[in-house]
Design a protein around this motif. Sequence first.
Motif, PDB file in Angstrom:
ATOM      1  N   SER A 111      -4.114   2.151   3.082  1.00  0.00           N
ATOM      2  CA  SER A 111      -3.339   1.926   4.301  1.00  0.00           C
ATOM      3  C   SER A 111      -4.237   1.712   5.519  1.00  0.00           C
ATOM      4  O   SER A 111      -3.742   1.461   6.615  1.00  0.00           O
ATOM      5  N   ILE A 112      -5.560   1.778   5.311  1.00  0.00           N
ATOM      6  CA  ILE A 112      -6.504   1.600   6.415  1.00  0.00           C
ATOM      7  C   ILE A 112      -7.257   0.280   6.302  1.00  0.00           C
ATOM      8  O   ILE A 112      -7.358  -0.479   7.262  1.00  0.00           O
ATOM      9  N   PHE A 113      -7.823  -0.019   5.102  1.00  0.00           N
ATOM     10  CA  PHE A 113      -8.677  -1.209   5.048  1.00  0.00           C
ATOM     11  C   PHE A 113      -7.843  -2.479   5.010  1.00  0.00           C
ATOM     12  O   PHE A 113      -6.657  -2.467   4.700  1.00  0.00           O
ATOM     13  N   GLY A 114      -8.517  -3.598   5.354  1.00  0.00           N
ATOM     14  CA  GLY A 114      -7.814  -4.874   5.471  1.00  0.00           C
ATOM     15  C   GLY A 114      -6.936  -4.943   6.706  1.00  0.00           C
ATOM     16  O   GLY A 114      -6.074  -5.802   6.822  1.00  0.00           O
ATOM     17  N   GLY A 115      -7.188  -4.055   7.666  1.00  0.00           N
ATOM     18  CA  GLY A 115      -6.324  -3.937   8.840  1.00  0.00           C
ATOM     19  C   GLY A 115      -5.332  -2.810   8.625  1.00  0.00           C
ATOM     20  O   GLY A 115      -4.498  -2.873   7.719  1.00  0.00           O
ATOM     21  N   SER A 116      -5.429  -1.732   9.386  1.00  0.00           N
ATOM     22  CA  SER A 116      -4.602  -0.547   9.137  1.00  0.00           C
ATOM     23  C   SER A 116      -3.118  -0.903   9.218  1.00  0.00           C
ATOM     24  O   SER A 116      -2.714  -1.858   9.885  1.00  0.00           O
ATOM     25  N   THR A 148       0.820  -1.207   0.000  1.00  0.00           N
ATOM     26  CA  THR A 148       0.000   0.000   0.000  1.00  0.00           C
ATOM     27  C   THR A 148       0.856   1.260   0.000  1.00  0.00           C
ATOM     28  O   THR A 148       0.501   2.261  -0.630  1.00  0.00           O
ATOM     29  N   ILE A 149       1.988   1.232   0.682  1.00  0.00           N
ATOM     30  CA  ILE A 149       2.895   2.383   0.666  1.00  0.00           C
ATOM     31  C   ILE A 149       3.388   2.651  -0.755  1.00  0.00           C
ATOM     32  O   ILE A 149       3.425   3.804  -1.221  1.00  0.00           O
ATOM     33  N   ILE A 150       3.755   1.593  -1.470  1.00  0.00           N
ATOM     34  CA  ILE A 150       4.258   1.754  -2.834  1.00  0.00           C
ATOM     35  C   ILE A 150       3.171   2.284  -3.753  1.00  0.00           C
ATOM     36  O   ILE A 150       3.407   3.199  -4.564  1.00  0.00           O
ATOM     37  N   ARG A 151       1.962   1.741  -3.651  1.00  0.00           N
ATOM     38  CA  ARG A 151       0.875   2.220  -4.519  1.00  0.00           C
ATOM     39  C   ARG A 151       0.565   3.681  -4.251  1.00  0.00           C
ATOM     40  O   ARG A 151       0.328   4.460  -5.182  1.00  0.00           O
ATOM     41  N   GLN A 152       0.558   4.081  -3.008  1.00  0.00           N
ATOM     42  CA  GLN A 152       0.290   5.484  -2.691  1.00  0.00           C
ATOM     43  C   GLN A 152       1.417   6.389  -3.183  1.00  0.00           C
ATOM     44  O   GLN A 152       1.174   7.509  -3.637  1.00  0.00           O
ATOM     45  N   GLU A 153       2.657   5.921  -3.124  1.00  0.00           N
ATOM     46  CA  GLU A 153       3.776   6.699  -3.647  1.00  0.00           C
ATOM     47  C   GLU A 153       3.651   6.863  -5.167  1.00  0.00           C
ATOM     48  O   GLU A 153       3.867   7.966  -5.699  1.00  0.00           O
TER      49      GLU A 153
END
Length: 398
Positions: free
Chosen positions: A376-381, A324-329
């Motif tokens: 970064s929140i769903f599926g467990g933050s 999720t960090i990579i996708r947001q970047e």
Amino acid sequence: MDLNYTEEERAFRDEVRAFLEEKLPKATADKVRRGQELTKEDMESWHAILNERGWLAPNWPAEWGGCEWDAVQKHIFEEEAARASAPRVIPFGLSMLAPVLMKFGTEEQKRHFLPRILSGEDWWCQGYSEPGAGSDLASLKTRAVREGDHYIVNGQKTWTTLGQYADWIFCLVRTDPDVKQQEGISFLLIDMNSPGIEVRPIILLDGVHEVNEVFFDNVRVPVENLVGEENKGWTYAKYLLTHERTNIAGVGASQAGLDTVKRMARAEMQGGRPLIANPHFAARLAQAEIDLKALATTNLRVVSQTAKGGAPGLEASMLKVKGTIIRQEINDLARRAAGPYAMPFPSEAVEGDNDPIGPDYAGKTASQYFNNRKLSIFGGSNEIQRGIIAKVSLGGMK
């Protein structure tokens, strides 16, 4: 791990590319490429096309209609589908509920529900999160009280993705309020057409109706719709979440996004210099590509282990956080590369037959940037996942 494809794997990649070129509807791919909202019919059509080819359920055993791809084949398909702008396959029935039913469900549940998931006859949604019970899912309050051959369900679920289309919802409910939170939860399959269910839309920041609130008012659910044992639902929920977190890594989507950013960065800007010539932007882009390559390698390892019969544990949390960090970047890099064309325009300006505002690659950058903040929140933050990683890796939790 050898990262070079074998001759057979290259042949499979060519087969996937040919299939996508022939069978992926151009109108649907154009919608995905431009960041437009897909209709239910768009998603159902792609589901049916994949099912007809026998490629809908790569992780399912052949006895239930799966194609039993190995980890590399699954990775190749996801990467090629993302690059071709294919819609994502809706995961709730195929990738989340189905593994739970195969492991914990009764034979009657498997025989009834699994074929209907493949055929598209049943559209599923997920009933986990509640107001006040998201990352702390064990504190959920939706109540199910057994009365004879039925459970009577009362409560509320929220952030229910595509629940407006769903025929069924798999739900975590509290069946024993007098024990430790995790020990009083059960896993129910609920018909969305049952009397007492109300679905209310939640309109997101980008103007899209993707998620919902679902209310249960004395909803009667047959006891045979209980999965596994009563009050053991937390075990089944954790099993499901490990599969969800692996899928959230989104390697294929991130690779397609990275390719788009590269094209944007190499395009000539107004001043005559491409953005890739900016050393700060180039460094961020290079770091994102390095991180994505490492993520893809790790994802292949984890999926390979899962294919051998295990469920990913600690690794699923690692993939979820880093993915999720990579996708947001990548979303942020695309937004910066699009410049003023990444402003959030009214949805009617980019829908239908209207020409895109600015380059066609820029139209979806704002929508994706805003929508994917949720990853970064769903599926467990991610904060919760870091805690799990720390506890397990230090030997304090199993």
